[in-house]
Structure formats: structure tokens, C-alpha cells
Design an enzyme around this catalytic site. Structure first.
Site, short mmCIF file in Angstrom:
data_model
loop_
_atom_site.label_atom_id
_atom_site.label_comp_id
_atom_site.label_asym_id
_atom_site.label_seq_id
_atom_site.Cartn_x
_atom_site.Cartn_y
_atom_site.Cartn_z
N HIS A 138 0.85 -1.19 0.00
CA HIS A 138 0.00 0.00 0.00
C HIS A 138 0.88 1.24 0.00
CE1 HIS A 138 1.01 -0.33 4.26
NE2 HIS A 138 0.75 0.96 4.35
N HIS A 162 5.64 6.33 -1.55
CA HIS A 162 6.46 5.13 -1.73
C HIS A 162 5.64 3.88 -1.43
CE1 HIS A 162 6.72 5.93 2.58
NE2 HIS A 162 6.99 4.62 2.73
#
Length: 190
Positions: free
Chosen positions: A42, A123
Site C-alpha cells: 500500500h 512510496h
């Protein structure tokens, strides 16, 4: 007796097929470290930390009011932070991702939620505790982002478990907001 608070965060959950493709690519690099399971990939938009359960409805209403467009997130850079976190990132952050994150953060702050003060650095964590590496890798993944979600991070005997509380569709190009969808999907960190 009061109920314990929940550790909450808003995130983009990586679609299952893309997550499997990314983890297969990562595994082909034969890197050391603790890999993140495909189902746990995620991108965190806003980490809320420990929050009273009574504020969940407020968070859901806040998220439902956001009007941000869907977008494509290219992941084409592999990096490692000094703490050993290996991650994929876009070489240039899409404007729609910055808009979504800024709207979300502004609304959360205006509603009295405390957020981390460090700048947003999009990220997708691939592995933890990864030693220095010299890998000649050229990742190239396209992530069609059409929704975001609210998760609760829960510690279990089997590790940290990310429970999806609710997710919301982003605006299609020229479309209207789609109502929120509930799901029992979860992410679990090994």
C-alpha cells in the site's frame, strides 16, 4: 470500561494483480531483508496514529466529501532508506496524487487531527531491514489508482494486520463521486 483506540491511516491499497507482479519482480532480485507480502502493499496517504473509535464516523464523512480525480501512478524508481526500508517510488509524483494528499491532510488538520509534520514522500514498501544493495534494476509498473481507503492497524499473534474500514472511489474523468464501498478486505504484515 472504555474501548481501546485504533491505529488508523489512509492509504492506496495496491491492486492484487499488480501486487503479485511487483512482488514476483522483487523476489527475482534475490535481495536480503524481510519482504512485504503482496497483500500488504500500500501507499500511505496520511498516518493518523492512535485515535478513539468514536472518531471513525467523522473520518469516513471527511473522506466521503473529498473530490479528487483518479490517476495513473508510475512506479519506476527503486530506493532504500538508511533504516533499511526498500521501496518503489515514482520518479515524478503525479499532480493528482499530490492534490488528493493535500486535500486529505488539510481536511484532517481542519477537523483537529494531528498528523506527522514530515513532507509527503510517496512510496510502496517492498521490504524491511534490507542491507545495502547494488542491484541494476529498472522497475516499470503502472498503477491505475481509482480509490483510497481507511485502514486500522491491529497487532495479532501472527503479526500486524491491516483491516480495511472503508474505501472511496476517486472521480472518473469528468464523472461524479461514487458512493463508498465497505469491504472485509485486509492487509497483513508478516
Amino acid at each position: 470500561m472504555s474501548t481501546p483506540p485504533l491505529r488508523l491511516f489512509f492509504a492506496l491499497a495496491c491492486p492484487p494483480e499488480l501486487a503479485r507482479t511487483i512482488t514476483a519482480w522483487r523476489d527475482s532480485l534475490y535481495l536480503d531483508g524481510r519482504p512485504v507480502a503482496a497483500g500488504n502493499l500500500h501507499l500511505t496517504l496520511a498516518f493518523l496514529g492512535s485515535q478513539p473509535r468514536g472518531r471513525i464516523d467523522e473520518l469516513k464523512a471527511l473522506a466521503a466529501s473529498l473530490q479528487a480525480p483518479a490517476f495513473n501512478l508510475p512506479l519506476e524508481s527503486l530506493h532504500r532508506w538508511r533504516n533499511g526500508l526498500l521501496y518503489l517510488a515514482p520518479s515524478q509524483t503525479p499532480a493528482a496524487l499530490l492534490t488528493l494528499t493535500q486535500q486529505l491532510r488539510t481536511d484532517l488538520l481542519n477537523t483537529g487531527f494531528n498528523l506527522e509534520s514530515r513532507p509527503f514522500h510517496p512510496h510502496l514498501t517492498l521490504a524491511r531491514h534490507c542491507p545495502l544493495f547494488t542491484v541494476d534494476a529498472n522497475p516499470s509498473f503502472d498503477w491505475p489508482v481509482s480509490e483510497f481507503a481507511l485502514f486500522a492497524s491491529e497487532n495479532t499473534a501472527r503479526g500486524t494486520h491491516y483491516r480495511l474500514l472503508e474505501r472511496w472511489q476517486l472521480l472518473p474523468s469528468g464523472g461524479a463521486i461514487v458512493s463508498p464501498r465497505n469491504s472485509s478486505t485486509s492487509l497483513q504484515r508478516p
